[in-house]
Design a protein around this motif. Structure first.
Motif, PDB file in Angstrom:
ATOM      1  N   ASP A  72       0.833  -1.211   0.000  1.00  0.00           N
ATOM      2  CA  ASP A  72       0.000   0.000   0.000  1.00  0.00           C
ATOM      3  C   ASP A  72       0.861   1.252   0.000  1.00  0.00           C
ATOM      4  O   ASP A  72       0.599   2.197  -0.750  1.00  0.00           O
ATOM      5  CB  ASP A  72      -0.922   0.036   1.232  1.00  0.00           C
ATOM      6  N   GLN A  73       1.883   1.258   0.850  1.00  0.00           N
ATOM      7  CA  GLN A  73       2.764   2.434   0.905  1.00  0.00           C
ATOM      8  C   GLN A  73       3.497   2.619  -0.429  1.00  0.00           C
ATOM      9  O   GLN A  73       3.677   3.747  -0.903  1.00  0.00           O
ATOM     10  CB  GLN A  73       3.775   2.315   2.047  1.00  0.00           C
ATOM     11  N   ALA A  74       3.913   1.520  -1.040  1.00  0.00           N
ATOM     12  CA  ALA A  74       4.632   1.615  -2.322  1.00  0.00           C
ATOM     13  C   ALA A  74       3.721   2.176  -3.407  1.00  0.00           C
ATOM     14  O   ALA A  74       4.142   2.995  -4.229  1.00  0.00           O
ATOM     15  CB  ALA A  74       5.155   0.237  -2.727  1.00  0.00           C
ATOM     16  N   ARG A  75       2.463   1.735  -3.405  1.00  0.00           N
ATOM     17  CA  ARG A  75       1.517   2.259  -4.408  1.00  0.00           C
ATOM     18  C   ARG A  75       1.316   3.751  -4.233  1.00  0.00           C
ATOM     19  O   ARG A  75       1.292   4.505  -5.204  1.00  0.00           O
ATOM     20  CB  ARG A  75       0.164   1.551  -4.267  1.00  0.00           C
ATOM     21  N   ARG A  76       1.146   4.152  -2.966  1.00  0.00           N
ATOM     22  CA  ARG A  76       0.950   5.593  -2.709  1.00  0.00           C
ATOM     23  C   ARG A  76       2.179   6.386  -3.145  1.00  0.00           C
ATOM     24  O   ARG A  76       2.064   7.462  -3.713  1.00  0.00           O
ATOM     25  CB  ARG A  76       0.666   5.846  -1.222  1.00  0.00           C
ATOM     26  N   LEU A  77       3.352   5.837  -2.855  1.00  0.00           N
ATOM     27  CA  LEU A  77       4.583   6.524  -3.264  1.00  0.00           C
ATOM     28  C   LEU A  77       4.622   6.653  -4.792  1.00  0.00           C
ATOM     29  O   LEU A  77       4.925   7.731  -5.321  1.00  0.00           O
ATOM     30  CB  LEU A  77       5.810   5.753  -2.748  1.00  0.00           C
ATOM     31  N   ASP A  78       4.298   5.574  -5.491  1.00  0.00           N
ATOM     32  CA  ASP A  78       4.290   5.627  -6.961  1.00  0.00           C
ATOM     33  C   ASP A  78       3.334   6.697  -7.463  1.00  0.00           C
ATOM     34  O   ASP A  78       3.645   7.432  -8.397  1.00  0.00           O
ATOM     35  CB  ASP A  78       3.859   4.267  -7.545  1.00  0.00           C
ATOM     36  N   GLU A  79       2.144   6.759  -6.839  1.00  0.00           N
ATOM     37  CA  GLU A  79       1.139   7.730  -7.284  1.00  0.00           C
ATOM     38  C   GLU A  79       1.604   9.162  -7.049  1.00  0.00           C
ATOM     39  O   GLU A  79       1.396  10.039  -7.872  1.00  0.00           O
ATOM     40  CB  GLU A  79      -0.157   7.565  -6.463  1.00  0.00           C
ATOM     41  N   LEU A  80       2.205   9.371  -5.854  1.00  0.00           N
ATOM     42  CA  LEU A  80       2.423  10.748  -5.406  1.00  0.00           C
ATOM     43  C   LEU A  80       3.809  11.302  -5.750  1.00  0.00           C
ATOM     44  O   LEU A  80       3.995  12.515  -5.770  1.00  0.00           O
ATOM     45  CB  LEU A  80       2.190  10.845  -3.883  1.00  0.00           C
ATOM     46  N   ALA A  81       4.759  10.435  -6.037  1.00  0.00           N
ATOM     47  CA  ALA A  81       6.120  10.941  -6.281  1.00  0.00           C
ATOM     48  C   ALA A  81       6.198  11.654  -7.630  1.00  0.00           C
ATOM     49  O   ALA A  81       6.897  12.650  -7.772  1.00  0.00           O
ATOM     50  CB  ALA A  81       7.129   9.807  -6.216  1.00  0.00           C
ATOM     51  N   GLY A  82       5.482  11.154  -8.625  1.00  0.00           N
ATOM     52  CA  GLY A  82       5.596  11.732  -9.964  1.00  0.00           C
ATOM     53  C   GLY A  82       6.860  11.229 -10.650  1.00  0.00           C
ATOM     54  O   GLY A  82       7.763  10.693 -10.006  1.00  0.00           O
TER      55      GLY A  82
END
Ligand code: AMP
Length: 185
Positions: free
Chosen positions: A92-102
């Motif tokens: 979950d954290q990795a997905r959020r990072l992928d979404e939000l990092a750009g």
């Protein structure tokens, strides 16, 4: 490669290798456990919020981590780059990072520090004797290893599927593991 993630079970040597690698390339070493422990020690509002999670070896809520880490990731990405140590700790954290990092701040390579379980336990008990970490008691060590198996280990498949994963044999000495890591990069 200047935007890296280190994954490993507690005791795998993320902190030690993270520091060496970050120094070598001037990367920002973003070690979430260290950041959270500093907040607890400072007695800040955040520290009071997260202290119980650290003491019991359970994961701090994702949003707290994202609020802490994302500004650091974005800032580092405009500079020399980052080495994330301890985050993400779940798919979950990795997905959020992928979404939000750009795209400009996206993870380029993930290193999994692989250490056999008996050696991990021995290292953690040794660290418990040397440092005064509230989460290095035997009961909490068992829980942290379980949290790793259930929530963090699935990251290995996640990043393998993304083509970003390197597995490092991290059972040797600090210098051997560093050499293996540099070779993988
Ligand atoms: P560490 O020093 O990386 O072993 O982290 C120590 C503790 O900090 C963990 O047992 C968690 O309670 C908390 N923590 C560190 N990183 C994270 C994260 N990415 N997500 C949730 N909790 C975390």
């Amino acid at each position: 490669m200047t935007r890296l993630v280190l994954i490993g079970a507690p005791g795998a040597g993320k902190g030690t290798q993270g520091e060496l690698l970050a120094q070598r390339w001037g990367l920002s070493h973003i070690a979430t456990g260290d950041l959270l422990r500093a907040e607890v020690q400072a007695g800040s509002g955040l520290g009071q919020e997260v202290g119980g999670y650290l003491d019991t070896g359970t994961l701090v809520p994702d949003q707290v981590l994202l609020d802490l880490v994302l500004p650091l990731v974005h800032r580092a990405a405009t500079g020399a780059g980052y080495l994330l140590d301890g985050f993400p700790r779940s798919v979950d954290q990795a997905r959020r990072l992928d979404e939000l990092a750009g795209a400009e701040a996206a993870v380029q390579r993930v290193l999994f520090l692989d250490v056999p379980r008996p050696e991990l336990v021995a290292r953690l008990l040794h660290r418990a004797a040397e440092q005064d970490r509230s989460d290095d008691t035997e009961e909490v060590i068992v829980r942290r290893l379980r949290v790793f198996d259930e929530l963090t280990a699935p990251l290995i498949g996640y990043y393998r599927d993304a083509g970003l994963l390197s597995i490092i044999d991290a059972s040797g000495s600090v210098q051997q593991v560093l050499a293996a890591t540099l070779a993988a990069l």
